[in-house]
Design a protein around this motif. Structure first.
Motif, PDB file in Angstrom:
ATOM      1  N   ASP A 106       0.867  -1.174   0.000  1.00 37.19           N
ATOM      2  CA  ASP A 106       0.000   0.000   0.000  1.00 37.19           C
ATOM      3  C   ASP A 106       0.905   1.224   0.000  1.00 37.19           C
ATOM      4  OD1 ASP A 106      -2.641  -1.394   0.360  1.00 37.19           O
ATOM      5  OD2 ASP A 106      -1.646  -2.089   2.178  1.00 37.19           O
ATOM      6  N   VAL A 107       0.344   2.383  -0.363  1.00 35.82           N
ATOM      7  CA  VAL A 107       1.192   3.579  -0.460  1.00 35.82           C
ATOM      8  C   VAL A 107       1.067   4.485   0.767  1.00 35.82           C
ATOM      9  CG1 VAL A 107       1.094   3.490  -2.984  1.00 35.82           C
ATOM     10  CG2 VAL A 107      -0.482   5.011  -1.735  1.00 35.82           C
ATOM     11  N   MET A 108       0.237   4.078   1.719  1.00 33.56           N
ATOM     12  CA  MET A 108       0.082   4.854   2.957  1.00 33.56           C
ATOM     13  C   MET A 108       0.794   4.113   4.089  1.00 33.56           C
ATOM     14  SD  MET A 108      -2.088   7.370   2.296  1.00 33.56           S
ATOM     15  CE  MET A 108      -2.993   7.733   0.785  1.00 33.56           C
ATOM     16  N   ASP A 109       1.205   4.844   5.115  1.00 36.36           N
ATOM     17  CA  ASP A 109       1.657   4.193   6.339  1.00 36.36           C
ATOM     18  C   ASP A 109       0.430   3.559   6.987  1.00 36.36           C
ATOM     19  OD1 ASP A 109       4.326   4.697   6.112  1.00 36.36           O
ATOM     20  OD2 ASP A 109       4.249   6.603   7.184  1.00 36.36           O
ATOM     21  N   ASN A 110       0.678   2.490   7.734  1.00 45.67           N
ATOM     22  CA  ASN A 110      -0.437   1.654   8.162  1.00 45.67           C
ATOM     23  C   ASN A 110      -0.205   1.124   9.568  1.00 45.67           C
ATOM     24  OD1 ASN A 110      -2.532  -0.225   8.271  1.00 45.67           O
ATOM     25  ND2 ASN A 110      -1.790  -1.479   6.567  1.00 45.67           N
ATOM     26  N   MET A 111      -1.243   1.135  10.397  1.00 52.77           N
ATOM     27  CA  MET A 111      -1.168   0.299  11.606  1.00 52.77           C
ATOM     28  C   MET A 111      -2.302  -0.703  11.552  1.00 52.77           C
ATOM     29  SD  MET A 111      -2.149   2.601  14.895  1.00 52.77           S
ATOM     30  CE  MET A 111      -2.036   4.333  14.549  1.00 52.77           C
ATOM     31  N   LEU A 112      -1.893  -1.961  11.655  1.00 55.03           N
ATOM     32  CA  LEU A 112      -2.841  -3.071  11.558  1.00 55.03           C
ATOM     33  C   LEU A 112      -3.116  -3.550  12.976  1.00 55.03           C
ATOM     34  CD1 LEU A 112      -4.392  -5.112   9.803  1.00 55.03           C
ATOM     35  CD2 LEU A 112      -2.262  -6.379   9.514  1.00 55.03           C
ATOM     36  N   ILE A 113      -4.372  -3.484  13.375  1.00 62.91           N
ATOM     37  CA  ILE A 113      -4.758  -3.725  14.768  1.00 62.91           C
ATOM     38  C   ILE A 113      -5.545  -5.026  14.848  1.00 62.91           C
ATOM     39  CG2 ILE A 113      -6.074  -2.785  16.715  1.00 62.91           C
ATOM     40  CD1 ILE A 113      -5.728   0.020  15.271  1.00 62.91           C
ATOM     41  N   GLN A 114      -5.073  -5.938  15.683  1.00 63.65           N
ATOM     42  CA  GLN A 114      -5.764  -7.218  15.847  1.00 63.65           C
ATOM     43  C   GLN A 114      -6.683  -7.103  17.056  1.00 63.65           C
ATOM     44  OE1 GLN A 114      -5.047  -9.538  13.573  1.00 63.65           O
ATOM     45  NE2 GLN A 114      -6.408 -11.120  14.340  1.00 63.65           N
ATOM     46  N   VAL A 115      -7.974  -7.283  16.835  1.00 63.46           N
ATOM     47  CA  VAL A 115      -8.937  -7.163  17.933  1.00 63.46           C
ATOM     48  C   VAL A 115      -9.270  -8.548  18.486  1.00 63.46           C
ATOM     49  CG1 VAL A 115     -11.219  -6.329  18.622  1.00 63.46           C
ATOM     50  CG2 VAL A 115      -9.861  -5.016  16.966  1.00 63.46           C
ATOM     51  N   SER A 116      -9.607  -9.496  17.599  1.00 68.04           N
ATOM     52  CA  SER A 116      -9.814 -10.879  18.054  1.00 68.04           C
ATOM     53  C   SER A 116      -9.235 -11.817  17.010  1.00 68.04           C
ATOM     54  CB  SER A 116     -11.310 -11.158  18.253  1.00 68.04           C
ATOM     55  OG  SER A 116     -11.968 -11.171  17.006  1.00 68.04           O
ATOM     56  N   GLY A 117      -8.959 -13.043  17.431  1.00 68.09           N
ATOM     57  CA  GLY A 117      -8.391 -14.009  16.498  1.00 68.09           C
ATOM     58  C   GLY A 117      -6.884 -13.864  16.376  1.00 68.09           C
ATOM     59  N   GLU A 118      -6.305 -14.661  15.508  1.00 69.64           N
ATOM     60  CA  GLU A 118      -4.853 -14.655  15.316  1.00 69.64           C
ATOM     61  C   GLU A 118      -4.557 -14.591  13.830  1.00 69.64           C
ATOM     62  OE1 GLU A 118      -3.587 -17.536  19.048  1.00 69.64           O
ATOM     63  OE2 GLU A 118      -3.085 -18.126  16.996  1.00 69.64           O
ATOM     64  N   THR A 156      -1.832 -11.321  17.807  1.00 69.27           N
ATOM     65  CA  THR A 156      -2.885 -11.801  18.710  1.00 69.27           C
ATOM     66  C   THR A 156      -3.619 -10.571  19.249  1.00 69.27           C
ATOM     67  OG1 THR A 156      -1.343 -11.884  20.558  1.00 69.27           O
ATOM     68  CG2 THR A 156      -1.602 -13.913  19.302  1.00 69.27           C
ATOM     69  N   PRO A 157      -4.777 -10.761  19.882  1.00 65.18           N
ATOM     70  CA  PRO A 157      -5.585  -9.598  20.266  1.00 65.18           C
ATOM     71  C   PRO A 157      -4.810  -8.563  21.095  1.00 65.18           C
ATOM     72  CG  PRO A 157      -6.891 -11.575  20.418  1.00 65.18           C
ATOM     73  CD  PRO A 157      -5.492 -12.024  20.127  1.00 65.18           C
ATOM     74  N   GLY A 158      -4.904  -7.318  20.681  1.00 59.24           N
ATOM     75  CA  GLY A 158      -4.193  -6.232  21.361  1.00 59.24           C
ATOM     76  C   GLY A 158      -2.880  -5.873  20.680  1.00 59.24           C
ATOM     77  N   ASP A 159      -2.510  -6.611  19.632  1.00 59.02           N
ATOM     78  CA  ASP A 159      -1.268  -6.291  18.918  1.00 59.02           C
ATOM     79  C   ASP A 159      -1.531  -5.249  17.827  1.00 59.02           C
ATOM     80  OD1 ASP A 159      -0.067  -8.174  20.483  1.00 59.02           O
ATOM     81  OD2 ASP A 159       0.263  -9.642  18.878  1.00 59.02           O
ATOM     82  N   VAL A 160      -0.547  -4.397  17.647  1.00 61.06           N
ATOM     83  CA  VAL A 160      -0.632  -3.368  16.603  1.00 61.06           C
ATOM     84  C   VAL A 160       0.665  -3.439  15.792  1.00 61.06           C
ATOM     85  CG1 VAL A 160      -0.770  -0.882  16.130  1.00 61.06           C
ATOM     86  CG2 VAL A 160      -2.067  -1.859  18.039  1.00 61.06           C
ATOM     87  N   LEU A 161       0.526  -3.638  14.505  1.00 56.99           N
ATOM     88  CA  LEU A 161       1.705  -3.754  13.633  1.00 56.99           C
ATOM     89  C   LEU A 161       1.806  -2.509  12.754  1.00 56.99           C
ATOM     90  CD1 LEU A 161       4.045  -5.574  12.546  1.00 56.99           C
ATOM     91  CD2 LEU A 161       2.399  -6.455  10.865  1.00 56.99           C
ATOM     92  N   PHE A 162       2.930  -1.813  12.868  1.00 55.70           N
ATOM     93  CA  PHE A 162       3.182  -0.673  11.976  1.00 55.70           C
ATOM     94  C   PHE A 162       3.790  -1.217  10.694  1.00 55.70           C
ATOM     95  CE2 PHE A 162       6.520   2.490  10.592  1.00 55.70           C
ATOM     96  CZ  PHE A 162       5.635   3.313   9.899  1.00 55.70           C
ATOM     97  N   ILE A 163       3.100  -1.029   9.588  1.00 55.61           N
ATOM     98  CA  ILE A 163       3.596  -1.448   8.273  1.00 55.61           C
ATOM     99  C   ILE A 163       3.875  -0.180   7.473  1.00 55.61           C
ATOM    100  CG2 ILE A 163       3.151  -2.817   6.191  1.00 55.61           C
ATOM    101  CD1 ILE A 163       0.947  -4.315   7.674  1.00 55.61           C
ATOM    102  N   PRO A 164       5.150   0.185   7.313  1.00 58.60           N
ATOM    103  CA  PRO A 164       5.429   1.404   6.556  1.00 58.60           C
ATOM    104  C   PRO A 164       4.952   1.278   5.105  1.00 58.60           C
ATOM    105  CG  PRO A 164       7.419   0.595   7.675  1.00 58.60           C
ATOM    106  CD  PRO A 164       6.380  -0.499   7.746  1.00 58.60           C
TER     107      PRO A 164
END
Ligand code: AKG
Ligand code: FE2
Length: 297
Positions: free
Chosen positions: A148-160, A208-216
């Motif tokens: 993607d061309v935007m900076d991104n934070m991917l937030i996991q709420v439930s599941g893996e 896992t739930p509560g994780d936030v991944l920064f994907i530049p």
């Protein structure tokens, strides 16, 4: 935010934040709760007979369902009502409200009743916000490798969710077609068709739930839902705003200077096509050398 800026953001590196306080959503967003509050909203979803969706064979279709029916089906393994087969997979990537697809996804606009349940870390300034996208998928749903061309934070709420990342520096090994890699099976790649893929360095994590991944922006990513799960992501702008394509609603259209450069390259190829092969290949080498020289270290 200062540490993030200095050590991560400015180096354009990904970052996994474990166990972030993402708000009440982590406890609240059960299938029953979401079905109850978002029940009759119409959502357009991907439906696929298998988990691995393929943009090459187009093995999925789009269907519109009421949210409550969609989420109940996505959470189940076998369906009593189905479109393609009784164990089909479902994936929702929320979109804007405009029927003609001219606006971006924003959970505050499309899902105001649940928007306040999410808190996300302050990694960017409000003025740079682009979109917030709900992502819900069946167990096994795999999203093909893309950037993607935007900076991104991917937030996991439930599941893996397993996430594989590849650096923009390894783009050459990924056999892109537009923004997507043609290497669909990254775990068992077709090495005859894609011999260089093995040279790409893969970074992997399990969200896992509560994780936030920064994907530049420009980092290639591929995700596999290990179990049914709910998540969202937030896209924001890093470049001066005028460099982005104003018609982009997904965050995946190349920045204007870059898309002009790529179309200029195509024009260069067309110009060379009128020449005999030896001349054409000679000037292609000169053009490649010019581009290589222009790279900054
Ligand atoms: O895991 C997913 O649903 C895909 C995530 C993704 O592509 C993104 O956040 O940009
Ligand atoms: Fe993405």
């Amino acid at each position: 935010m200062e540490d993030f800026q200095e050590h991560i953001f400015n180096h354009r590196r990904p970052l996994l934040l474990k166990n972030v306080d993402i708000g009440d959503c982590k406890e609240k967003w059960t299938v029953e709760y979401l079905a109850e509050v978002l029940g009759p909203n119409q959502v357009k979803v991907h439906v696929c007979p298998v988990g691995n969706m393929s943009f090459i064979t187009k093995n999925f279709t789009y269907k519109t369902l009421e949210f409550k029916d969609f989420i109940k089906r996505a959470a189940a393994e076998v369906h009593s009502e189905w479109f393609l087969c009784e164990n089909e997979s479902y994936y929702l990537r929320s979109i804007g409200s405009d029927k003609r697809g001219r606006d971006v996804a924003d959970i505050n606009k499309q899902f105001p009743r649940i928007a306040k349940d999410v808190r996300f870390p302050q990694l960017f300034e409000d003025k740079d916000f682009f979109s917030s996208v709900i992502r819900i998928g069946s167990r096994g749903v795999q999203i093909w490798t893309h950037y993607d061309v935007m900076d991104n934070m991917l937030i996991q709420v439930s599941g893996e969710k397993r996430v594989a990342l590849f650096s923009p520096e390894d783009t050459h090994y990924l056999y892109l077609s537009g923004d997507k890699s043609q290497v669909l099976d990254i775990d068992n790649p077709d090495t005859t068709a894609f011999p260089e893929f093995v040279k790409a360095t893969r970074y992997e994590t399990l969200l896992t739930p509560g994780d936030v991944l920064f994907i530049p922006a420009l980092w290639h990513h591929n995700t596999v839902a290990r179990v049914f799960g709910v998540g969202l992501n937030v896209f924001w702008k890093n470049l001066p705003h005028e460099m982005y394509d104003k018609t982009d609603v997904y965050g995946n259209k190349d920045p204007l200077p870059a898309s002009k450069a790529l179309s200029d390259v195509n024009k260069a190829i067309q110009s060379l096509n009128v020449l005999p092969k030896t001349y054409r290949n000679f000037y292609i080498q000169r053009a490649i050398a010019a581009l290589e020289d222009a790279k900054l270290s």
